[in-house]
Design an enzyme around this catalytic site. Structure first.
Site, mmCIF file in Angstrom:
data_model
loop_
_atom_site.group_PDB
_atom_site.id
_atom_site.type_symbol
_atom_site.label_atom_id
_atom_site.label_comp_id
_atom_site.label_asym_id
_atom_site.label_seq_id
_atom_site.Cartn_x
_atom_site.Cartn_y
_atom_site.Cartn_z
ATOM 1 C CB CYS A 236 -4.769 7.621 -6.476
ATOM 2 S SG CYS A 236 -5.544 6.725 -5.169
ATOM 3 C CD GLU B 88 -6.497 2.973 -6.222
ATOM 4 O OE1 GLU B 88 -6.046 3.900 -6.945
ATOM 5 O OE2 GLU B 88 -6.624 3.049 -4.993
ATOM 6 C CB SER C 131 3.645 4.969 -8.801
ATOM 7 O OG SER C 131 4.574 3.927 -8.663
ATOM 8 C CE LYS D 235 5.663 12.840 -9.192
ATOM 9 N NZ LYS D 235 4.810 11.703 -8.929
ATOM 10 C CB ILE E 285 -0.987 0.004 1.197
ATOM 11 C CG1 ILE E 285 -0.256 -0.181 2.531
ATOM 12 C CG2 ILE E 285 -2.034 -1.080 1.023
ATOM 13 C CD1 ILE E 285 -1.148 -0.013 3.745
HETATM 14 P P1 ADP Z 1 4.321 6.427 -4.629
HETATM 15 O O1 ADP Z 1 4.870 6.981 -5.891
HETATM 16 O O2 ADP Z 1 2.932 6.751 -4.332
HETATM 17 O O3 ADP Z 1 5.276 6.502 -3.464
HETATM 18 P P2 ADP Z 1 5.087 3.732 -5.125
HETATM 19 O O4 ADP Z 1 4.431 2.971 -6.204
HETATM 20 O O5 ADP Z 1 6.515 4.104 -5.278
HETATM 21 O O6 ADP Z 1 4.117 4.926 -4.883
HETATM 22 O O7 ADP Z 1 4.952 2.967 -3.747
HETATM 23 C C1 ADP Z 1 3.774 2.330 -3.333
HETATM 24 C C2 ADP Z 1 4.158 1.112 -2.516
HETATM 25 O O8 ADP Z 1 4.864 0.199 -3.356
HETATM 26 C C3 ADP Z 1 5.073 1.397 -1.340
HETATM 27 O O9 ADP Z 1 4.696 0.558 -0.271
HETATM 28 C C4 ADP Z 1 6.438 1.017 -1.884
HETATM 29 O O10 ADP Z 1 7.365 0.657 -0.876
HETATM 30 C C5 ADP Z 1 6.102 -0.168 -2.757
HETATM 31 N N1 ADP Z 1 7.053 -0.471 -3.838
HETATM 32 C C6 ADP Z 1 7.908 0.380 -4.459
HETATM 33 N N2 ADP Z 1 8.605 -0.273 -5.421
HETATM 34 C C7 ADP Z 1 8.179 -1.558 -5.416
HETATM 35 C C8 ADP Z 1 8.493 -2.741 -6.188
HETATM 36 N N3 ADP Z 1 9.388 -2.705 -7.163
HETATM 37 N N4 ADP Z 1 7.828 -3.869 -5.924
HETATM 38 C C9 ADP Z 1 6.891 -3.917 -4.952
HETATM 39 N N5 ADP Z 1 6.557 -2.862 -4.191
HETATM 40 C C10 ADP Z 1 7.183 -1.698 -4.408
#
Ligand code: ADP
Length: 502
Positions: free
Chosen positions: A315, A281, A260, A365, A181
C-alpha cells in the site's frame, strides 16, 4: 479474455514510437526452488473458533489458488452470519471470563510464546505465504515472517508496561476487536492486528482476505498449540460479505481494517453512530523523490525496491517517481538497465525478484491501467523479462512523460507500474507529491540533511523514508493521512487504538 502482457507488448505504440525494451543481458542462474516437502497443508480448512477448527454453518467452501500455477491448494470455509456470531460470542466470552482478568505479565507470556513458535515454523510459513499469495520466497522468508514474529515479541514486551506507555492514565482494554486484513502481507498484517490487541487485554476475531487465508489459518494452529485460552483469538474466513457482517456485529467494540479506500469508506459509514472504535489503513500513491545530489545508484535500487519487489503489492509502494530534471537522463538510463536484470517468475525460486500477481482479477486491473496509461499519451517501457506461460504475471513497467492529471498518476494500481515525472525546485516537487487524495508514505533521496527535514515537515504522508524505502520495524508507527486512513499501527502509537484511557 484480457490479452496477456506479452501479446500487449508487441502492440504497444507510444507517441508514434515502438519501445521494445532491449533484450535483457541477464545472468543465467540455475533454478533454486525452495523445497515444499516440509509443508503440511490440509485439503480443507474450517473456521477457527474457540481454539477448534469447525465446519462452516452453511457447509460452503471456496478455493484458494496458487497464483503462480493457477492450481487449487485447498478448500477454505466461508463464514456466514451464524459463524460470525459464534466467533464474536466466543471472543466476548473469553474476554469476560479469562483474558481481561489475567495478569498482564501472564498475557505477555502467551504473546511471547506465539512469537517463538512463528520463529520455529518460519520456513513453513514463508513457503505457504509464497504459494498462496505469489510473493517471492526471498520476501516472505526475509521480511514477512521475521517481521511478524518481531511484532509479537515487541508487543509481548508492552503487555505488562502499559502504565508506562500512558503515564498518569489508566489504560483499560476495549473488549472484542474485529480485524479485517488484505492479501498483500497476509501473515504480517495478522501480526500487526493481533499482537497489540492481545497485549492491551482485548480478544480478537480476525478475517483474512479471501485469496490469502492459509498463513492466517497456520497462525490459528500456532495459537491453538500455544494453549491460548479458547476464544481469545478466532480466525474466520470468507469474502467481503463475511467482513461486513463482522463490522456490524453489536458485540464488536473495535474495528481495525487494512484494505482499499473504497471498502474503508463503506466500513466508516456502516459503524457511524455506534460507539465502535475504528482504525483504517487504506490505499496509497506514494511519491519517491530523487534530488540531483542523491547517490544515484542507491536511489535506483531504492526505486526498484519501492515499486517492483513484491509486485507493487504494497500500500505504501513508491508508485510515483519524481526526478530532478538535471539527473533525469542518468536516473532513467540506470533504472532501465537495472530492470533488465529483474527476474519475474516462480515465487518459490530464491532467484526470483518479482513473483506472481495475487489474483486474476488484480492482473486484469493492472492491464486495465496499462491501457489507460497508453491512451493518456504516456510513454510505456517494460522490461523484457520472460514471463511464465501459466500463472498471473506482469512485467515491471515504467510510464514516462506522465502528468499530474493522468489517471495512472492519481489512482492506485497496486502492481509493478511506476509513473515518472520531473521537477526543478523543492517547492514544485512538494506541491506535486502532495497533490493526491492519498497520504501514506514518501521517499526522499538527497545528500542534504536540511532538504530531508524540510521535506518531511511539508509532506502530507504518514511515513517519509530518507535515502531508503520500504523499511519496517515493529517499534515504528505506520499509518496515513487523508484518504490513506487514520490511526497508527506499530510502536507505542499502535497501542492507543486498543485501550480506553481513564
Ligand atoms: P483489496 O482491494 O486490497 O482487495 P479490499 O478492501 O477489497 O482490498 O479487501 C480488504 C479486506 O476487506 C478483505 O479481507 C476483504 O474480504 C474485506 N472486505 C471487502 N469488502 C468488505 C466490506 N464491505 N466490509 C468488510 N470487509 C470487506
Amino acid at each position: 479474455m484480457p490479452k496477456t502482457i506479452s501479446e500487449k507488448k508487441s502492440e504497444i505504440k507510444t507517441n508514434g514510437e515502438i519501445h521494445p525494451a532491449s533484450h535483457a543481458s541477464k545472468w543465467n542462474y540455475a533454478p533454486s526452488p525452495e523445497s515444499t516437502d516440509h509443508i503440511h497443508l490440509e485439503k480443507q480448512y474450517g473456521l477457527f473458533i474457540n481454539n477448534q477448527f469447525v465446519k462452516p454453518h452453511s457447509n460452503k467452501y471456496f478455493d484458494t489458488i496458487n497464483p503462480a500455477t493457477e492450481e487449487k491448494i485447498a478448500d477454505i470455509a466461508e463464514a456466514d452470519e451464524t459463524d460470525v456470531d459464534n466467533a464474536v460470542k466466543s471472543a466476548k466470552n473469553a474476554y469476560e471470563k479469562y483474558w481481561k482478568k489475567l495478569s498482564s505479565k501472564e498475557r505477555g507470556k502467551y504473546i511471547y510464546r506465539i512469537a517463538r513458535m512463528i520463529q520455529e515454523r518460519s520456513r513453513e510459513l514463508a513457503v505457504i505465504e509464497s504459494m498462496d499469495g505469489g510473493k517471492p520466497i526471498r520476501e516472505s522468508r526475509d521480511i514477512d515472517v521475521p517481521l511478524a514474529a518481531n511484532h509479537f515479541f515487541y508487543y509481548a514486551g508492552w503487555a505488562d508496561k502499559l502504565e508506562y506507555a500512558f503515564p498518569n492514565r489508566k489504560p483499560e482494554p476495549i473488549g472484542v476487536a474485529g480485524q479485517i486484513i488484505p492479501w498483500n502481507f497476509p501473515l504480517l498484517m495478522a501480526a500487526w492486528k493481533i499482537a497489540p490487541a492481545l497485549a492491551c487485554g482485548n480478544t480478537v476475531v480476525l478475517k483474512p482476505a479471501e485469496t490469502t487465508s492459509l498463513t492466517a489459518l497456520k497462525l490459528a494452529e500456532i495459537i491453538r498449540d500455544c494453549d491460548l485460552p479458547p476464544g481469545v483469538v478466532n480466525i474466520i474466513t470468507g469474502a467481503g460479505k463475511t467482513g461486513a457482517v463482522l463490522v456490524q456485529h453489536p458485540l464488536v467494540n473495535k474495528i481495525a481494517f487494512t484494505g482499499s479506500t473504497e471498502v474503508g469508506k463503506i466500513i466508516q459509514k456502516a459503524i457511524a453512530g455506534t460507539n465502535k472504535k475504528l482504525t483504517l489503513e487504506l490505499g496509497g500513491k506514494s511519491a519517491n523523490i530523487i534530488f540531483d545530489d542523491a547517490p544515484i545508484n542507491e536511489a535506483v535500487e531504492g526505486i526498484i525496491n519501492g515499486i517492483f519487489f513484491n509486485q507493487g503489492h504494497v500500500c505504501c509502494a513508491g508508485s510515483r517517481l519524481f526526478v530532478q530534471e538535471s539527473v533525469y537522463d542518468e536516473v532513467i538510463r540506470k533504472l532501465k538497465h537495472r530492470m533488465k536484470s529483474l527476474i519475474v517468475g516462480n515465487p518459490l525460486d530464491k532467484n526470483t525478484d518479482i513473483g506472481a500477481i495475487n489474483s486474476k482479477s488484480q492482473l486484469e486491473k493492472i492491464h486495465y491501467y496499462l491501457d489507460i496509461g497508453v491512451k493518456e499519451g504516456a510513454t510505456i517501457y517494460q522490461s523484457t523479462s520472460i514471463l511464465p506461460t501459466k500463472g498471473y504475471f506482469c512485467a515491471p513497467t515504467l510510464f514516462l512523460e506522465t502528468s499530474q492529471s493522468h489517471r495512472i498518476v492519481q489512482e492506485e494500481i497496486f502492481g509493478p507500474v511506476l509513473t515518472i515525472q520531473t521537477f526543478r525546485t523543492v517547492e514544485e516537487v512538494i506541491e506535486k507529491a502532495n497533490n493526491t487524495p492519498y497520504g501514506l508514505a514518501a521517499g526522499v533521496w538527497t545528500d542534504k540533511g536540511s532538504k530531508i527535514f524540510n521535506l518531511t515537515s511539508k509532506m502530507r504522508a504518514g511515513v517519509v523514508w530518507a535515502n531508503t524505502y520500504n523499511k519496517f520495524d515493529p517499534t515504528s508507527p505506520f499509518g496515513g493521512y487523508k484518504e490513506s486512513g487514520f490511526g497508527r499501527e506499530g510502536g507505542l502509537h499502535g497501542l492507543l487504538p486498543y485501550v480506553n484511557l481513564r
